[in-house]
Design a protein around this motif. Sequence first.
Motif, short mmCIF file in Angstrom:
data_model
loop_
_atom_site.label_atom_id
_atom_site.label_comp_id
_atom_site.label_asym_id
_atom_site.label_seq_id
_atom_site.Cartn_x
_atom_site.Cartn_y
_atom_site.Cartn_z
N SER A 43 -25.98 -3.84 40.98
CA SER A 43 -27.30 -4.37 40.61
C SER A 43 -28.14 -4.72 41.82
N GLN A 44 -27.51 -5.21 42.89
CA GLN A 44 -28.23 -5.55 44.12
C GLN A 44 -27.80 -4.65 45.28
N HIS A 45 -27.12 -3.56 44.95
CA HIS A 45 -26.58 -2.66 45.98
C HIS A 45 -27.65 -1.64 46.36
N ARG A 46 -28.07 -1.63 47.62
CA ARG A 46 -29.18 -0.76 48.04
C ARG A 46 -28.68 0.53 48.70
N ASN A 47 -27.43 0.57 49.10
CA ASN A 47 -26.89 1.70 49.83
C ASN A 47 -26.43 2.80 48.87
N ARG A 48 -26.38 4.03 49.36
CA ARG A 48 -25.85 5.13 48.53
C ARG A 48 -24.34 5.01 48.35
N TYR A 49 -23.68 4.38 49.31
CA TYR A 49 -22.22 4.36 49.33
C TYR A 49 -21.68 2.99 48.94
N ILE A 50 -20.51 2.98 48.34
CA ILE A 50 -19.85 1.72 47.99
C ILE A 50 -18.35 1.88 48.17
N SER A 51 -17.72 0.83 48.70
CA SER A 51 -16.27 0.89 48.95
C SER A 51 -15.49 -0.09 48.09
N HIS A 52 -16.16 -1.15 47.62
CA HIS A 52 -15.46 -2.16 46.80
C HIS A 52 -16.49 -2.98 46.05
N GLY A 53 -16.01 -3.70 45.04
CA GLY A 53 -16.87 -4.58 44.28
C GLY A 53 -16.57 -6.04 44.60
N GLU A 54 -17.07 -6.92 43.75
CA GLU A 54 -16.85 -8.35 43.94
C GLU A 54 -15.38 -8.72 43.77
N ARG A 55 -14.67 -8.00 42.90
CA ARG A 55 -13.28 -8.32 42.62
C ARG A 55 -12.40 -7.09 42.80
N ASN A 56 -11.18 -7.34 43.20
CA ASN A 56 -10.14 -6.31 43.20
C ASN A 56 -9.18 -6.58 42.04
N ILE A 57 -8.40 -5.56 41.68
CA ILE A 57 -7.36 -5.76 40.68
C ILE A 57 -6.01 -5.42 41.32
N SER A 58 -4.96 -5.85 40.68
CA SER A 58 -3.61 -5.61 41.18
C SER A 58 -3.04 -4.33 40.55
N GLU A 59 -1.88 -3.91 41.04
CA GLU A 59 -1.20 -2.76 40.43
C GLU A 59 -0.91 -3.03 38.96
N ARG A 60 -0.56 -4.28 38.67
CA ARG A 60 -0.30 -4.64 37.27
C ARG A 60 -1.57 -4.49 36.45
N GLY A 61 -2.69 -4.94 37.00
CA GLY A 61 -3.96 -4.80 36.29
C GLY A 61 -4.33 -3.35 36.06
N LEU A 62 -4.06 -2.50 37.05
CA LEU A 62 -4.36 -1.08 36.93
C LEU A 62 -3.54 -0.44 35.81
N SER A 63 -2.27 -0.77 35.75
CA SER A 63 -1.39 -0.17 34.75
C SER A 63 -1.54 -0.79 33.36
N SER A 64 -2.24 -1.93 33.29
CA SER A 64 -2.36 -2.63 32.01
C SER A 64 -3.48 -2.09 31.13
N CYS A 65 -4.34 -1.23 31.68
CA CYS A 65 -5.47 -0.74 30.90
C CYS A 65 -5.72 0.73 31.24
N SER A 66 -6.79 1.27 30.69
CA SER A 66 -7.03 2.71 30.81
C SER A 66 -7.92 3.08 32.00
N THR A 67 -8.22 2.12 32.88
CA THR A 67 -9.00 2.49 34.06
C THR A 67 -8.17 3.41 34.95
N ARG A 68 -8.86 4.26 35.70
CA ARG A 68 -8.16 5.28 36.49
C ARG A 68 -8.66 5.26 37.93
N MET A 69 -7.75 5.54 38.86
CA MET A 69 -8.14 5.68 40.26
C MET A 69 -8.88 7.00 40.44
N MET A 70 -9.96 6.95 41.20
CA MET A 70 -10.76 8.14 41.48
C MET A 70 -10.88 8.31 42.99
#
Length: 373
Positions: A43-70
């Motif tokens: 929402s306030q990101h002015r750059n074309r590129y992004i490397s991370h957001g406000e929060r990270n998730i853990s391996e457990r968080g990744l495997s607990s839902c349907s989000t996928r690494m890209m």
Amino acid sequence: MTEWKECTLSELGMIVGGATPSTKVTENYENGVIPWITPKDLSQHRNRYISHGERNISERGLSSCSTRMMPKGTILFSSRAPIGYVAIATQSVCTNQGFKSIVPNDNVDSMFIYYLLKYEKDAIESLGSGTTFKEVSGNTMKNFVVTVPVKREVQSKIASILGTLDDKIELNERINDNLEQQIFALYHSKYQYPSSNNCWHDGCVGDVVTLQRGYDLPKDKIINGVYPVVGSTNTVAYHRDFTTEPPCIIMGRSGNIGKPRLYLQRCWAHNTTLFSKEFRDSNPFWVYATLCSIDYGQFRGGSAVPTLNRNHVHKYPLAIPSKKLQDEFGEFALVLYSMISKNIVQNEKLNALRNALLPKLMSGEIDVSNIDL
């Protein structure tokens, strides 16, 4: 002549959604190192590129839902609340459910897809559905029809032309951030708190500046001019009239409260803002730095919509240096803010040029086949 083809977005790359790990399970986020991005992060990101957001998730968080690494180079496209934020991942990331991202095929230029989505944003948004808020489904994104150059090298040429403009815009923004950091570093080191001399006295904000509520735009005036109409968040239009004289400080009064901004040009301060009507024998640049150091959350009023009462701000206690000390700081700040202002003006012109070129390049109106880059 450049050869173009009609295809769907799914023919250019894999469309990937996201998900949110349960926030009730602290282990999904605690000590997480996996970048997880939400539309709010853009929402306030002015750059074309992004490397991370406000929060990270853990391996457990990744495997607990349907989000996928890209992978790096994925183009993130927000598909809800709101539709149309676009950014390119600089490393492997995942997102929440507010995205329909594109992992481009090997024969497709990643930056070209970024500009293609910027170009097609309104058309994609028009296909959104929903009662509470509009959302673009995965199938809608997959089946959305676009026209693109057949050859990747042509895609890259188009992206390079637009990217060169954005490179300069982003460089100017980095320079401005650095200049402002220098200004505030000096302010915090010498001009925020009393030193060993006796050139300071106790007072309050109202002793150095009078803040005034902004104005609604006259309904009988055409909103078309050179003076920025400044709202609580940003410039919302350009008007033929102005309400402020430079330098002027404007901050959010309703909605997005606080967050002062300095303007070295005439502006129209909107009703959703407070602006500096009068500097009371004080230096505007010192006042601006001082107002930026205040936490406005303590003054928040209103139930549904946050509001800022200027009288509360006026009563905020300050240690006030002599006018001589204020002007000493102001002389330094003026030089750097003048440089910042020139970069802002240049960026406005570059933005206008890029926005004018975008539809002409993405539609093939301008043929890039004979352009050497």
